[in-house]
Design an enzyme around this catalytic site. Structure first.
Site, PDB file in Angstrom:
ATOM      1  N   HIS A  88      -3.093   7.235   2.800  1.00  0.00           N
ATOM      2  CA  HIS A  88      -3.474   5.961   2.496  1.00  0.00           C
ATOM      3  C   HIS A  88      -4.935   5.679   2.847  1.00  0.00           C
ATOM      4  O   HIS A  88      -5.001   5.936   3.991  1.00  0.00           O
ATOM      5  CB  HIS A  88      -2.504   4.949   2.654  1.00  0.00           C
ATOM      6  CG  HIS A  88      -3.076   3.486   2.410  1.00  0.00           C
ATOM      7  ND1 HIS A  88      -3.734   3.221   0.914  1.00  0.00           N
ATOM      8  CD2 HIS A  88      -3.060   2.369   2.904  1.00  0.00           C
ATOM      9  CE1 HIS A  88      -3.831   2.024   1.056  1.00  0.00           C
ATOM     10  NE2 HIS A  88      -3.763   1.510   2.342  1.00  0.00           N
ATOM     11  N   ASN A 146     -10.208   0.201   0.102  1.00  0.00           N
ATOM     12  CA  ASN A 146      -8.656   0.312   0.075  1.00  0.00           C
ATOM     13  C   ASN A 146      -8.149  -0.081  -1.244  1.00  0.00           C
ATOM     14  O   ASN A 146      -8.452  -1.356  -1.580  1.00  0.00           O
ATOM     15  CB  ASN A 146      -7.937  -0.582   1.164  1.00  0.00           C
ATOM     16  CG  ASN A 146      -6.723  -0.625   1.107  1.00  0.00           C
ATOM     17  OD1 ASN A 146      -6.151  -0.242   0.360  1.00  0.00           O
ATOM     18  ND2 ASN A 146      -6.420  -1.383   2.347  1.00  0.00           N
ATOM     19  N   CYS A 167       0.836  -1.335  -0.068  1.00  0.00           N
ATOM     20  CA  CYS A 167      -0.040  -0.004  -0.014  1.00  0.00           C
ATOM     21  C   CYS A 167       0.908   1.137  -0.015  1.00  0.00           C
ATOM     22  O   CYS A 167       0.373   2.446  -0.187  1.00  0.00           O
ATOM     23  CB  CYS A 167      -1.025   0.084   1.273  1.00  0.00           C
ATOM     24  SG  CYS A 167      -2.028  -1.334   1.198  1.00  0.00           S
TER      25      CYS A 167
HETATM   26  O1  UT7 Z   1      -3.757  -1.266   3.794  1.00  0.00           O
HETATM   27  C1  UT7 Z   1      -2.840  -1.064   4.666  1.00  0.00           C
HETATM   28  C2  UT7 Z   1      -2.812  -2.081   5.420  1.00  0.00           C
HETATM   29  N1  UT7 Z   1      -4.061  -2.520   6.273  1.00  0.00           N
HETATM   30  C3  UT7 Z   1      -4.421  -1.835   7.133  1.00  0.00           C
HETATM   31  O2  UT7 Z   1      -4.135  -0.641   7.575  1.00  0.00           O
HETATM   32  C4  UT7 Z   1      -5.737  -2.365   7.922  1.00  0.00           C
HETATM   33  C5  UT7 Z   1      -5.659  -2.422   9.447  1.00  0.00           C
HETATM   34  N2  UT7 Z   1      -6.595  -3.042  10.072  1.00  0.00           N
HETATM   35  C6  UT7 Z   1      -7.931  -2.574  10.245  1.00  0.00           C
HETATM   36  O3  UT7 Z   1      -8.495  -1.668   9.635  1.00  0.00           O
HETATM   37  C7  UT7 Z   1      -8.852  -3.400  11.209  1.00  0.00           C
HETATM   38  O4  UT7 Z   1      -8.147  -4.043  11.967  1.00  0.00           O
HETATM   39  C8  UT7 Z   1      -9.842  -4.174  10.373  1.00  0.00           C
HETATM   40  C9  UT7 Z   1     -10.938  -3.261   9.509  1.00  0.00           C
HETATM   41  C10 UT7 Z   1      -9.440  -4.942   9.442  1.00  0.00           C
HETATM   42  C11 UT7 Z   1     -10.853  -4.851  11.418  1.00  0.00           C
HETATM   43  O5  UT7 Z   1     -11.205  -3.974  12.352  1.00  0.00           O
HETATM   44  P1  UT7 Z   1     -11.164  -4.169  13.788  1.00  0.00           P
HETATM   45  O6  UT7 Z   1     -12.193  -3.084  14.877  1.00  0.00           O
HETATM   46  O7  UT7 Z   1      -9.724  -4.375  14.243  1.00  0.00           O
HETATM   47  O8  UT7 Z   1     -12.071  -5.604  14.180  1.00  0.00           O
HETATM   48  P2  UT7 Z   1     -11.657  -6.910  14.788  1.00  0.00           P
HETATM   49  O9  UT7 Z   1     -10.888  -7.743  14.027  1.00  0.00           O
HETATM   50  O10 UT7 Z   1     -10.997  -6.627  16.111  1.00  0.00           O
HETATM   51  O11 UT7 Z   1     -12.941  -7.767  14.872  1.00  0.00           O
HETATM   52  C12 UT7 Z   1     -13.880  -7.321  16.028  1.00  0.00           C
HETATM   53  C13 UT7 Z   1     -15.283  -7.924  15.661  1.00  0.00           C
HETATM   54  C14 UT7 Z   1     -14.935  -9.480  15.728  1.00  0.00           C
HETATM   55  O12 UT7 Z   1     -15.913 -10.278  16.432  1.00  0.00           O
HETATM   56  P3  UT7 Z   1     -15.724 -10.495  18.062  1.00  0.00           P
HETATM   57  O13 UT7 Z   1     -14.552 -11.756  17.990  1.00  0.00           O
HETATM   58  O14 UT7 Z   1     -15.668  -9.392  18.727  1.00  0.00           O
HETATM   59  O15 UT7 Z   1     -17.121 -11.338  18.136  1.00  0.00           O
HETATM   60  C15 UT7 Z   1     -14.900  -9.818  14.385  1.00  0.00           C
HETATM   61  O16 UT7 Z   1     -15.392 -11.321  14.134  1.00  0.00           O
HETATM   62  O17 UT7 Z   1     -15.955  -7.725  14.768  1.00  0.00           O
HETATM   63  C16 UT7 Z   1     -15.964  -9.130  13.893  1.00  0.00           C
HETATM   64  N3  UT7 Z   1     -16.011  -8.759  12.403  1.00  0.00           N
HETATM   65  C17 UT7 Z   1     -17.159  -8.524  11.686  1.00  0.00           C
HETATM   66  N4  UT7 Z   1     -18.208  -8.242  11.935  1.00  0.00           N
HETATM   67  C18 UT7 Z   1     -19.293  -7.866  11.025  1.00  0.00           C
HETATM   68  C19 UT7 Z   1     -14.775  -8.636  11.573  1.00  0.00           C
HETATM   69  N5  UT7 Z   1     -15.277  -8.486  10.455  1.00  0.00           N
HETATM   70  C20 UT7 Z   1     -16.648  -8.260  10.327  1.00  0.00           C
HETATM   71  C21 UT7 Z   1     -17.310  -7.943   9.596  1.00  0.00           C
HETATM   72  N6  UT7 Z   1     -18.766  -7.587   9.726  1.00  0.00           N
HETATM   73  N7  UT7 Z   1     -16.912  -7.704   7.961  1.00  0.00           N
END
Ligand code: UT7
Length: 329
Positions: free
Chosen positions: A256, A286, A116
């Site tokens: 980004h 993204n 990225c």
């Molecule tokens: O492009 C350059 C590099 N990439 C980035 O910079 C991305 C960096 N990471 C992020 O932007 C975030 O970590 C994500 C958007 C990927 C995820 O967001 P998060 O707030 O970190 O969510 P999480 O992975 O901690 O998940 C929280 C909860 C989980 O459920 P439980 O375990 O709390 O019950 C996930 O299973 O949200 C759940 N979850 C979803 N729920 C509904 C994860 N994806 C989804 C979804 N819809 N699409």
């Protein structure tokens, strides 16, 4: 002798017509518009639907727009750099395919892979080529078909990515405009936390790798998020401090577009007013290396000569960095 700077003199862009919105995604997997909007900031993303097509298709359309806007002719181009992680093929390079499709015959052309962060790394490279005095008209692309490496059964990654391409023309100038400074960094600690596990030479494609969905993005979201916030926000502030730039000196901050919360962190660290932070993640998601030039493409008309722009990115590797740019037209 006067110092030669490398300045952007034109922009073209292209996003595919097909819009995959959060509601359609919610019908495909267990997710919701509410979750994606509040946690990431994306409403919809563009998907390239043409069969057997790669980022070169979008890059060529972007370049055609740039040529017609700037009156540039293919034979004038002497260097092409395509920042991409989703090249049409492992080889030949996407850049050589773009050159062929645009009938560019007098140029060095190569791909640059810094995930990225690819566009800012490519732009900084282009500036070095120009400043050396050896190259005069350089095309720098960010072009990605992220849908080709996205697993549409995985709700943790599927909502994040979109397709698109944009290109800038970089030329020499003796004015004090263009790429003024850059800070670019890499830390291999990120390697295993954000990757495409198979399809490279370590794990070539097999039936098993396909069954295990190892040809699509693997990301440990929270781990990547923490590093993205620390490094991208940090480096945006660092480049301003290094060059004695105050928040009010910055006309535009172009981060980004991976997550609105990461963008917010960069805005807070720099103190730049939110109205000056360019955001299009809501409509494009993204698009990896294409995200920053797509922002520039959309906002081109608002830029004024002499505007200070800070471009900042974070991606797989980990790679991250920032460029201070003075707008040239
Ligand atoms: O492009 C350059 C590099 N990439 C980035 O910079 C991305 C960096 N990471 C992020 O932007 C975030 O970590 C994500 C958007 C990927 C995820 O967001 P998060 O707030 O970190 O969510 P999480 O992975 O901690 O998940 C929280 C909860 C989980 O459920 P439980 O375990 O709390 O019950 C996930 O299973 O949200 C759940 N979850 C979803 N729920 C509904 C994860 N994806 C989804 C979804 N819809 N699409």
């Amino acid at each position: 002798m006067e110092k030669i700077n490398a300045v952007i003199t034109g922009i073209g862009g292209y996003v595919p017509e097909y819009i995959l919105d959060n509601h359609e995604l919610s019908r495909m997997m267990d997710t919701s518009d509410e979750w994606i909007t509040t946690r990431v900031g994306i409403k919809e993303r563009r998907i390239l639907k043409e069969p057997h097509s790669g980022p070169s298709l979008m890059a060529v359309k972007a370049a055609e727009e740039l040529f017609s806007k700037t009156g540039t002719k293919p034979e004038e181009i002497d260097l092409i750099i395509v920042a991409t992680s989703t090249a049409d093929y492992i080889f030949p390079s996407c850049a050589s395919i773009v050159a062929e499709k645009l009938n560019i015959k007098n140029a060095l052309a190569f791909d640059l892979q810094a995930a990225c962060s690819g566009f800012i790394v490519a732009l900084d490279n282009a500036a070095s080529f120009i400043e050396s005095g050896r190259y005069k008209k350089v095309l720098v692309f960010g072009a990605e078909k992220m849908s080709s490496i996205t697993n549409y059964t995985d709700r943790t990654t599927a909502p994040l990515f979109g397709d698109g391409a944009a290109v800038v023309l970089v030329e020499p100038t003796t004015e004090k405009t263009g790429v003024m400074d850059s800070i670019l960094r890499t830390d291999g600690i990120g390697g295993s936390h954000l990757m495409l596990k198979s399809g490279g030479s370590v794990n070539p494609s097999t039936y098993e790798s396909i069954d295990k969905a190892e040809h699509t993005v693997y990301q440990e979201g929270q781990y990547v998020f923490k590093h993205a916030v620390t490094n991208m926000a940090g480096v945006s502030g660092d480049i301003m401090e290094k060059n004695n730039l105050k928040a009010e000196d910055i006309a535009w901050l172009i981060p980004h577009q991976a997550n609105l919360r990461i963008i917010d962190a960069a805005a807070n660290r720099t103190g730049v007013d939110y109205s000056k932070v360019i955001i299009n993640i809501d409509r494009f998601g993204n698009t990896s290396a294409a995200s920053i030039p797509l922002c520039m493409w959309e906002y081109e008309k608002k830029f004024k000569k002499g505007d200070n722009l800070i471009l900042t990115a974070f991606g797989a590797g980990f790679t991250w960095g920032a460029i201070w740019l003075k707008w040239g037209y």
